[in-house]
Write a protein that holds these residues in place. Sequence first.
Motif, PDB file in Angstrom:
ATOM      1  N   ARG A  65      24.125  15.067  18.009  1.00 33.21           N
ATOM      2  CA  ARG A  65      25.059  14.742  19.096  1.00 33.21           C
ATOM      3  C   ARG A  65      25.092  15.861  20.133  1.00 33.21           C
ATOM      4  NH1 ARG A  65      24.683  10.151  16.700  1.00 33.21           N
ATOM      5  NH2 ARG A  65      26.510   9.268  15.726  1.00 33.21           N
ATOM      6  N   TRP A  66      24.685  17.066  19.714  1.00 36.30           N
ATOM      7  CA  TRP A  66      24.505  18.207  20.608  1.00 36.30           C
ATOM      8  C   TRP A  66      23.371  19.062  20.046  1.00 36.30           C
ATOM      9  CZ3 TRP A  66      25.631  22.393  17.557  1.00 36.30           C
ATOM     10  CH2 TRP A  66      26.614  22.249  16.588  1.00 36.30           C
ATOM     11  N   THR A  67      22.689  19.791  20.934  1.00 37.24           N
ATOM     12  CA  THR A  67      21.486  20.511  20.538  1.00 37.24           C
ATOM     13  C   THR A  67      21.653  22.022  20.688  1.00 37.24           C
ATOM     14  OG1 THR A  67      20.558  20.317  22.758  1.00 37.24           O
ATOM     15  CG2 THR A  67      19.976  18.591  21.176  1.00 37.24           C
ATOM     16  N   ALA A  68      20.725  22.742  20.089  1.00 35.88           N
ATOM     17  CA  ALA A  68      20.701  24.204  20.188  1.00 35.88           C
ATOM     18  C   ALA A  68      20.417  24.609  21.629  1.00 35.88           C
ATOM     19  CB  ALA A  68      19.641  24.773  19.259  1.00 35.88           C
ATOM     20  N   LYS A  69      21.026  25.690  22.048  1.00 35.28           N
ATOM     21  CA  LYS A  69      20.816  26.217  23.395  1.00 35.28           C
ATOM     22  C   LYS A  69      19.719  27.269  23.432  1.00 35.28           C
ATOM     23  CE  LYS A  69      24.042  23.850  25.336  1.00 35.28           C
ATOM     24  NZ  LYS A  69      23.702  22.762  26.214  1.00 35.28           N
ATOM     25  N   MET A  70      19.393  27.832  22.244  1.00 32.28           N
ATOM     26  CA  MET A  70      18.388  28.886  22.158  1.00 32.28           C
ATOM     27  C   MET A  70      17.900  29.013  20.728  1.00 32.28           C
ATOM     28  SD  MET A  70      20.983  32.166  22.657  1.00 32.28           S
ATOM     29  CE  MET A  70      21.561  31.628  24.249  1.00 32.28           C
ATOM     30  N   THR A  71      16.838  29.768  20.534  1.00 34.37           N
ATOM     31  CA  THR A  71      16.329  30.017  19.186  1.00 34.37           C
ATOM     32  C   THR A  71      17.231  31.017  18.476  1.00 34.37           C
ATOM     33  OG1 THR A  71      14.962  31.901  19.810  1.00 34.37           O
ATOM     34  CG2 THR A  71      13.955  29.693  20.002  1.00 34.37           C
ATOM     35  N   GLN A  72      17.035  31.165  17.164  1.00 35.03           N
ATOM     36  CA  GLN A  72      17.825  32.137  16.402  1.00 35.03           C
ATOM     37  C   GLN A  72      17.584  33.559  16.925  1.00 35.03           C
ATOM     38  OE1 GLN A  72      20.120  31.402  13.829  1.00 35.03           O
ATOM     39  NE2 GLN A  72      20.689  33.510  14.277  1.00 35.03           N
ATOM     40  N   GLU A  73      16.328  33.888  17.214  1.00 42.13           N
ATOM     41  CA  GLU A  73      16.013  35.229  17.723  1.00 42.13           C
ATOM     42  C   GLU A  73      16.685  35.467  19.079  1.00 42.13           C
ATOM     43  OE1 GLU A  73      12.191  38.053  18.826  1.00 42.13           O
ATOM     44  OE2 GLU A  73      11.842  36.017  18.121  1.00 42.13           O
ATOM     45  N   GLU A  74      16.628  34.476  19.954  1.00 43.88           N
ATOM     46  CA  GLU A  74      17.289  34.604  21.251  1.00 43.88           C
ATOM     47  C   GLU A  74      18.796  34.779  21.084  1.00 43.88           C
ATOM     48  OE1 GLU A  74      14.324  31.925  24.068  1.00 43.88           O
ATOM     49  OE2 GLU A  74      15.871  30.914  22.873  1.00 43.88           O
ATOM     50  N   GLN A  75      19.377  34.027  20.146  1.00 37.22           N
ATOM     51  CA  GLN A  75      20.807  34.142  19.895  1.00 37.22           C
ATOM     52  C   GLN A  75      21.158  35.528  19.376  1.00 37.22           C
ATOM     53  OE1 GLN A  75      23.573  31.166  17.878  1.00 37.22           O
ATOM     54  NE2 GLN A  75      23.171  32.608  16.237  1.00 37.22           N
ATOM     55  N   ASP A  76      20.389  36.031  18.425  1.00 33.80           N
ATOM     56  CA  ASP A  76      20.657  37.368  17.882  1.00 33.80           C
ATOM     57  C   ASP A  76      20.622  38.419  18.987  1.00 33.80           C
ATOM     58  OD1 ASP A  76      20.843  36.186  15.388  1.00 33.80           O
ATOM     59  OD2 ASP A  76      18.844  36.828  14.740  1.00 33.80           O
ATOM     60  N   ASN A  77      19.631  38.344  19.851  1.00 35.20           N
ATOM     61  CA  ASN A  77      19.524  39.286  20.968  1.00 35.20           C
ATOM     62  C   ASN A  77      20.678  39.120  21.951  1.00 35.20           C
ATOM     63  OD1 ASN A  77      17.164  40.473  19.987  1.00 35.20           O
ATOM     64  ND2 ASN A  77      15.854  39.019  21.066  1.00 35.20           N
ATOM     65  N   TYR A  78      21.049  37.877  22.219  1.00 37.13           N
ATOM     66  CA  TYR A  78      22.162  37.604  23.124  1.00 37.13           C
ATOM     67  C   TYR A  78      23.466  38.164  22.566  1.00 37.13           C
ATOM     68  CZ  TYR A  78      25.497  34.888  25.897  1.00 37.13           C
ATOM     69  OH  TYR A  78      26.539  34.510  26.703  1.00 37.13           O
ATOM     70  N   TYR A  79      23.724  37.927  21.290  1.00 41.80           N
ATOM     71  CA  TYR A  79      24.947  38.441  20.672  1.00 41.80           C
ATOM     72  C   TYR A  79      25.001  39.961  20.734  1.00 41.80           C
ATOM     73  CZ  TYR A  79      26.260  33.904  18.587  1.00 41.80           C
ATOM     74  OH  TYR A  79      26.653  32.613  18.377  1.00 41.80           O
ATOM     75  N   LYS A  80      23.878  40.616  20.511  1.00 43.46           N
ATOM     76  CA  LYS A  80      23.836  42.084  20.613  1.00 43.46           C
ATOM     77  C   LYS A  80      24.133  42.523  22.044  1.00 43.46           C
ATOM     78  CE  LYS A  80      20.520  42.739  16.899  1.00 43.46           C
ATOM     79  NZ  LYS A  80      19.122  43.036  16.577  1.00 43.46           N
ATOM     80  N   LYS A  81      23.553  41.835  23.000  1.00 45.88           N
ATOM     81  CA  LYS A  81      23.727  42.179  24.411  1.00 45.88           C
ATOM     82  C   LYS A  81      25.187  42.097  24.841  1.00 45.88           C
ATOM     83  CE  LYS A  81      22.412  40.523  28.990  1.00 45.88           C
ATOM     84  NZ  LYS A  81      21.671  39.489  29.700  1.00 45.88           N
TER      85      LYS A  81
END
Length: 89
Positions: A65-81
Motif C-alpha cells: 500500500r506504500w513503498t520504500a523511499k530508499m535502500t537500507q544503506e541509503e537510510q542508514d547514511n541518511y539517519y547518520k546525517k
Amino acid sequence: MFRHPEIEREAFNRLSICSDCELVDQEGDKCLMPGTAPCCGACGCKLALKVRSLASECAHPDGPRWTAKMTQEEQDNYYKKINYDPDQD
C-alpha cells in the motif's frame, strides 16, 4: 524524544494508509514481539517503527500500500546525517 519532521510526515502518511487496512492487529496476536501492538498483521512489525523506516514497504499480501523511499544503506547514511536514532521511539 527526537523526531525529524521529514520522517514524521512520511510516518503520518503511511499510518493513515495503515489505519484503513483490515490487517492491522490492535490486540497484538500477530505481532512478532509480544506487547508491541498495534502491529502489521501481514509481517508482525510494530507500526510505530515500520512506518518510520524509510527503507521499508508495506507487506500487504495483495501488494504494498506504500513503498520504500530508499535502500537500507541509503537510510542508514541518511539517519547518520540527520542524527536520527529510530530506537528512541
